[in-house]
Enzyme design. Structure first.
Site, short mmCIF file in Angstrom:
data_model
loop_
_atom_site.label_atom_id
_atom_site.label_comp_id
_atom_site.label_asym_id
_atom_site.label_seq_id
_atom_site.Cartn_x
_atom_site.Cartn_y
_atom_site.Cartn_z
N ASP A 109 0.52 -1.10 0.69
CA ASP A 109 -0.29 -0.16 -0.15
C ASP A 109 0.93 1.53 -0.39
O ASP A 109 1.83 1.52 0.75
CB ASP A 109 -1.00 -0.30 1.22
CG ASP A 109 -2.05 -1.37 1.21
OD1 ASP A 109 -2.34 -2.23 0.24
OD2 ASP A 109 -2.33 -0.96 2.25
N ASP A 110 0.12 2.27 -0.51
CA ASP A 110 0.85 3.28 -0.39
C ASP A 110 1.91 4.69 -1.52
O ASP A 110 2.22 5.69 -1.35
CB ASP A 110 1.52 4.05 0.77
CG ASP A 110 0.56 3.79 2.23
OD1 ASP A 110 -0.75 3.36 1.76
OD2 ASP A 110 0.75 4.27 2.76
N HIS A 160 -6.05 2.90 -4.01
CA HIS A 160 -6.26 3.22 -2.37
C HIS A 160 -5.88 4.62 -2.29
O HIS A 160 -5.52 5.42 -1.60
CB HIS A 160 -4.55 3.35 -1.96
CG HIS A 160 -4.23 2.74 -0.37
ND1 HIS A 160 -5.50 2.00 -0.02
CD2 HIS A 160 -3.35 3.21 0.36
CE1 HIS A 160 -4.72 2.20 1.39
NE2 HIS A 160 -3.55 3.04 1.44
N HIS A 164 -5.59 9.92 0.21
CA HIS A 164 -4.79 9.27 1.57
C HIS A 164 -4.82 10.01 2.81
O HIS A 164 -4.73 9.46 3.96
CB HIS A 164 -3.43 8.51 1.36
CG HIS A 164 -3.35 7.21 2.34
ND1 HIS A 164 -3.10 7.26 3.44
CD2 HIS A 164 -3.62 6.03 2.37
CE1 HIS A 164 -2.86 5.85 4.00
NE2 HIS A 164 -3.11 5.47 3.23
N HIS A 264 3.78 -2.50 2.57
CA HIS A 264 4.03 -0.85 2.96
C HIS A 264 5.41 -0.36 1.50
O HIS A 264 6.08 -1.45 2.33
CB HIS A 264 3.59 0.16 3.93
CG HIS A 264 2.93 0.16 4.27
ND1 HIS A 264 2.13 -0.73 5.57
CD2 HIS A 264 1.24 0.67 4.26
CE1 HIS A 264 0.80 -0.20 5.92
NE2 HIS A 264 0.59 0.05 4.76
ZN LIG Z 1 -2.81 3.09 3.66
#
Ligand SMILES: [Zn+2]
Length: 294
Positions: A109-110, A160, A164, A264
Site C-alpha cells: 500500500d501507499d 487506495h 490518502h 507498504h
Molecule cells: Zn494506506
C-alpha cells in the site's frame, strides 16, 4: 297263464326301459342344458379375459408406448445418476483442492515510491511471484514509469484513493468516491484508457463502523474492497528491524489457509525490502502459492 304272465312281464320290461329312456333323455337334456350354459359362460369369460388382456397390455411392457416410456425413464434415470456422480466427483475434487491449496496475496500500500517499489519489484521478479499494489493517486502521478513497470510485470493494481488524507476522504462519501475516480484517471493517463481496476483498499482498512456508508457506496458503484488478515507490521513504527517484520508476519499468518498480507512500499519502508525475501521463502516452505487480487 304262462304266456299271459310272460306278456305282462315283457310289457313291464318295456315300461321300465321306456321309463329309463325318458329318464336318460331328461338327464341328457339337463346335462346338455348345463353344458350350453357352461359354454356360454366360458365364451363370456373369454371375451372378458380378452378385454382384461387388452387393458393389461397398456400397462405391461408389450405396449409400444409403454416400451418407449420405459426407455425414456431409463435414460433419464441413467442421466440423473451420471449427473449425481459427476457432482460428487466435482465436490470431492474441490474439497481435495481446498484441503491442499494455501494461497498468499502479498499487498503493498501507499506507493509507488521511487526507491522502495523498484526494489520490491526486483525481488518479486527473482522469485517469479506476483503481488498487488494498492496505489495512491498522487504518488502514481509522480512515478508513472514505476506504475508502468508494475503493470507490465503483471502485478495487480488497486485503488487506495488519491490523497490518502483521512480527514478529507472520510468526511463524506462524495469525497471518497471523487478520490477513487481521480486515481482511476491518473492510472488511465499512465496505462491507457483501456486500463480498469475495480479493487480498492480503504486507507486504514474498512474495519471501523463509521466506514459502513463508504463501503455501501463503493459496492453500489461496482467496486470491491479488500482488507487484510496478516501483516508484517511495517506501519507500526519507523525502521522496524527486519527480524521483527518477519516474526510479525509469522505470528499473524499462522494457521490461515488464505492470507492477504499488508505491507507498504513508501520510500521510508526500507526494512520491508530487507524482510521480503525471508517472508517469501517462509511462505513457500509453509506451502503457500502466491496470487493476485482482482
Ligand atoms: Zn494506506
Amino acid at each position: 297263464m304262462k304266456t299271459q304272465s310272460k306278456r305282462a312281464r315283457n310289457s313291464r320290461k318295456i315300461r321300465r326301459i321306456r321309463g329309463i329312456a325318458i329318464l336318460a333323455l331328461i338327464i341328457a337334456l339337463f346335462i346338455i342344458g348345463g353344458t350350453t350354459k357352461k359354454l356360454n359362460n366360458i365364451a363370456n369369460n373369454v371375451v372378458e379375459a380378452k378385454k382384461i388382456e387388452e387393458t393389461l397390455d397398456i400397462m405391461t411392457d408389450k405396449n409400444p408406448v409403454k416400451i418407449a416410456l420405459n426407455e425414456e425413464i431409463r435414460m433419464v434415470q441413467e442421466e440423473k445418476s451420471n449427473l449425481k456422480n459427476e457432482i460428487a466427483d466435482e465436490n470431492n475434487k474441490e474439497a481435495e483442492k481446498n484441503k491442499d491449496t494455501k494461497i498468499a496475496y502479498l499487498t503493498f500500500d501507499d506507493g509507488p515510491s521511487e526507491n522502495v517499489t523498484p526494489e520490491i519489484l526486483d525481488i518479486l521478479s527473482q522469485y517469479n511471484i506476483k503481488a498487488t499494489f494498492f496505489v495512491v493517486g498522487n504518488s502514481a502521478e509522480k512515478n508513472p514509469d514505476i506504475v508502468k513497470r508494475i503493470h507490465e510485470e503483471n502485478h495487480g493494481i488497486g485503488n487506495h484513493t488519491y490523497s490518502h488524507r483521512y480527514k478529507h476522504i472520510y468526511t463524506n462519501t462524495t469525497n471518497f468516491l471523487n478520490e477513487i475516480k481521480a486515481t482511476e484517471r491518473v492510472l488511465q493517463n499512465i496505462l491507457g484508457n483501456d486500463f480498469e481496476t475495480n479493487i480498492i483498499r480503504f486507507p486504514g482498512g474498512s474495519f471501523e463502523k463509521y466506514k459502513n456508508p463508504f463501503k455501501k457506496v463503493i459496492s453500489e458503484n461496482g467496486y470491491k474492497y479488500y482488507d487484510w488478515n496478516s501483516l508484517n507490521g511495517d506501519a507500526e513504527g519507523k525502521n522496524i528491524p527486519k527480524n521483527k517484520l518477519v516474526s510479525r508476519l509469522k505470528a499473524t499468518s499462522n494457521g490461515k489457509k488464505e492470507l492477504i498480507i499488508l505491507m507498504h512500499d513508501t520510500s521510508a519502508k526500507k526494512t520491508t525490502v530487507e524482510a521480503l525475501p525471508e517472508i517469501i521463502e517462509y511462505l513457500q516452505k509453509q506451502g503457500y502459492e502466491f496470487g493476485v487480487l482482482n
